[in-house]
Design a protein around this motif. Structure first.
Motif, PDB file in Angstrom:
ATOM      1  N   PHE A 139      20.578  56.116   6.809  1.00  0.00           N
ATOM      2  CA  PHE A 139      19.929  55.034   7.543  1.00  0.00           C
ATOM      3  C   PHE A 139      18.726  54.604   6.724  1.00  0.00           C
ATOM      4  O   PHE A 139      17.740  55.327   6.608  1.00  0.00           O
ATOM      5  N   LEU A 140      18.846  53.415   6.108  1.00  0.00           N
ATOM      6  CA  LEU A 140      17.786  52.927   5.211  1.00  0.00           C
ATOM      7  C   LEU A 140      16.751  52.140   5.995  1.00  0.00           C
ATOM      8  O   LEU A 140      17.109  51.255   6.778  1.00  0.00           O
ATOM      9  N   THR A 141      15.491  52.438   5.754  1.00  0.00           N
ATOM     10  CA  THR A 141      14.436  51.649   6.399  1.00  0.00           C
ATOM     11  C   THR A 141      13.388  51.265   5.349  1.00  0.00           C
ATOM     12  O   THR A 141      13.409  51.767   4.226  1.00  0.00           O
ATOM     13  N   ALA A 142      12.491  50.391   5.736  1.00  0.00           N
ATOM     14  CA  ALA A 142      11.312  50.040   4.935  1.00  0.00           C
ATOM     15  C   ALA A 142      10.453  49.230   5.894  1.00  0.00           C
ATOM     16  O   ALA A 142      10.994  48.624   6.830  1.00  0.00           O
ATOM     17  N   ASN A 143       9.153  49.240   5.693  1.00  0.00           N
ATOM     18  CA  ASN A 143       8.349  48.492   6.659  1.00  0.00           C
ATOM     19  C   ASN A 143       8.619  46.987   6.525  1.00  0.00           C
ATOM     20  O   ASN A 143       9.127  46.518   5.505  1.00  0.00           O
ATOM     21  N   VAL A 144       8.297  46.254   7.594  1.00  0.00           N
ATOM     22  CA  VAL A 144       8.737  44.859   7.671  1.00  0.00           C
ATOM     23  C   VAL A 144       8.129  43.998   6.562  1.00  0.00           C
ATOM     24  O   VAL A 144       8.810  43.110   6.019  1.00  0.00           O
ATOM     25  N   GLU A 145       6.891  44.283   6.171  1.00  0.00           N
ATOM     26  CA  GLU A 145       6.253  43.481   5.107  1.00  0.00           C
ATOM     27  C   GLU A 145       7.011  43.672   3.796  1.00  0.00           C
ATOM     28  O   GLU A 145       7.248  42.715   3.061  1.00  0.00           O
ATOM     29  N   GLU A 146       7.379  44.910   3.509  1.00  0.00           N
ATOM     30  CA  GLU A 146       8.086  45.198   2.265  1.00  0.00           C
ATOM     31  C   GLU A 146       9.476  44.533   2.295  1.00  0.00           C
ATOM     32  O   GLU A 146       9.923  43.941   1.307  1.00  0.00           O
ATOM     33  N   ARG A 147      10.136  44.607   3.439  1.00  0.00           N
ATOM     34  CA  ARG A 147      11.472  44.004   3.535  1.00  0.00           C
ATOM     35  C   ARG A 147      11.381  42.485   3.359  1.00  0.00           C
ATOM     36  O   ARG A 147      12.214  41.870   2.704  1.00  0.00           O
ATOM     37  N   ALA A 148      10.331  41.901   3.938  1.00  0.00           N
ATOM     38  CA  ALA A 148      10.147  40.455   3.802  1.00  0.00           C
ATOM     39  C   ALA A 148       9.847  40.092   2.349  1.00  0.00           C
ATOM     40  O   ALA A 148      10.352  39.098   1.828  1.00  0.00           O
ATOM     41  N   LYS A 149       9.049  40.924   1.693  1.00  0.00           N
ATOM     42  CA  LYS A 149       8.711  40.663   0.279  1.00  0.00           C
ATOM     43  C   LYS A 149       9.983  40.645  -0.575  1.00  0.00           C
ATOM     44  O   LYS A 149      10.166  39.795  -1.437  1.00  0.00           O
ATOM     45  N   ARG A 150      10.881  41.613  -0.306  1.00  0.00           N
ATOM     46  CA  ARG A 150      12.132  41.694  -1.075  1.00  0.00           C
ATOM     47  C   ARG A 150      13.001  40.465  -0.808  1.00  0.00           C
ATOM     48  O   ARG A 150      13.572  39.883  -1.726  1.00  0.00           O
ATOM     49  N   ARG A 151      13.123  40.091   0.475  1.00  0.00           N
ATOM     50  CA  ARG A 151      13.925  38.913   0.824  1.00  0.00           C
ATOM     51  C   ARG A 151      13.351  37.649   0.169  1.00  0.00           C
ATOM     52  O   ARG A 151      14.070  36.808  -0.352  1.00  0.00           O
ATOM     53  N   TYR A 152      12.016  37.571   0.212  1.00  0.00           N
ATOM     54  CA  TYR A 152      11.317  36.412  -0.338  1.00  0.00           C
ATOM     55  C   TYR A 152      11.606  36.296  -1.844  1.00  0.00           C
ATOM     56  O   TYR A 152      11.943  35.223  -2.344  1.00  0.00           O
ATOM     57  N   ALA A 153      11.509  37.428  -2.548  1.00  0.00           N
ATOM     58  CA  ALA A 153      11.759  37.430  -3.997  1.00  0.00           C
ATOM     59  C   ALA A 153      13.204  37.004  -4.286  1.00  0.00           C
ATOM     60  O   ALA A 153      13.467  36.242  -5.225  1.00  0.00           O
TER      61      ALA A 153
END
Ligand code: DC
Length: 219
Positions: A139-153
């Motif tokens: 079950f992979l997680t990451a905090n929402v800011e980090e996930r948004a940063k990845r999506r944004y990139a």
């Protein structure tokens, strides 16, 4: 060697698909991105202007063909890997994937696709519903800011410019819908290993999961 099934679940933007694809490539196994399948259903529904809120209109699934091969998704034989990432699809896929009829069709397809092969399958309900007997569940997680940063990139790379706040908002809304729906919500399987990737690189995550696979294989 016996076939090996890896189930990778997690919220939007946790890196499931990228990481699953890389693991499968390294091991020469098959990767199946189940989110891409729900997106393909959504794309067909939008293109054909069905009433998205009416579950009975999804009977079109009896007639269309969806397949996932070499990290590309095909709808009736046409590669729609780019089209399924549109904003319109992203905004509607949680609704489409909430219908029991749609889920049953996709889960049947996914179970069949994993038969007799070693596979890395990623989604929201792989460890709980699609492959409940998987050899390894993550079950992979990451905090929402980090996930948004990845999506944004990712978006910027594809030439799509958006404000980071919109990306954060999209992720929060989708997580909420995916984890509170009645049918097979996003949930960590009891026997899944939770991996917080907030401060990990892609390579670190891939290597860690491969080590876990090797350990299980040698049991
Ligand atoms: O992984 P993704 O963001 O491309 O998935 C798109 C949507 O599909 C996600 O918001 C919820 C749905 N989905 C699902 O309900 N079950 C899965 N196994 C995979 C995805």
């Amino acid at each position: 060697m016996k076939q090996f099934h890896v189930a990778i679940d997690g919220p939007a933007g946790s890196g499931k698909s990228t990481i699953s694809g890389l693991i499968a490539k390294k091991l020469n196994w098959t990767h199946i991105d189940t989110g891409a399948m729900y997106r393909a259903v959504t794309l067909w529904a939008l293109n054909n202007k069905i009433d998205l809120n009416n579950e009975s209109e999804y009977r079109f699934l009896e007639k269309i063909n969806i397949s996932y091969e070499n990290d590309q998704i095909f709808l009736n034989g046409i590669n729609v890997s780019i089209d399924i990432r549109s904003e319109e699809v992203t905004n509607n896929v949680s609704l489409v994937s909430s219908f029991p009829y749609v889920r049953k069709k996709m889960v049947d397809l996914q179970k069949k696709a994993a038969e007799n092969i070693s596979v890395v399958m990623d989604g929201r309900d792989i460890g709980t519903v699609v492959l409940p007997n998987a050899d390894l569940k993550i079950f992979l997680t990451a905090n929402v800011e980090e996930r948004a940063k990845r999506r944004y990139a990712e978006n910027v790379q594809k030439g799509k410019v958006d404000h980071i706040d919109n990306v954060i908002n999209d992720i929060i809304v989708r997580d909420e819908k995916d984890s509170t729906r009645k049918e097979a919500p996003l949930k960590k399987a009891k026997d899944a290993f939770e991996l917080d990737t907030t401060y990990m690189t892609i390579d670190e995550v891939v290597n860690k999961i491969i080590l876990m696979i090797e350990k299980k294989e040698n049991l």
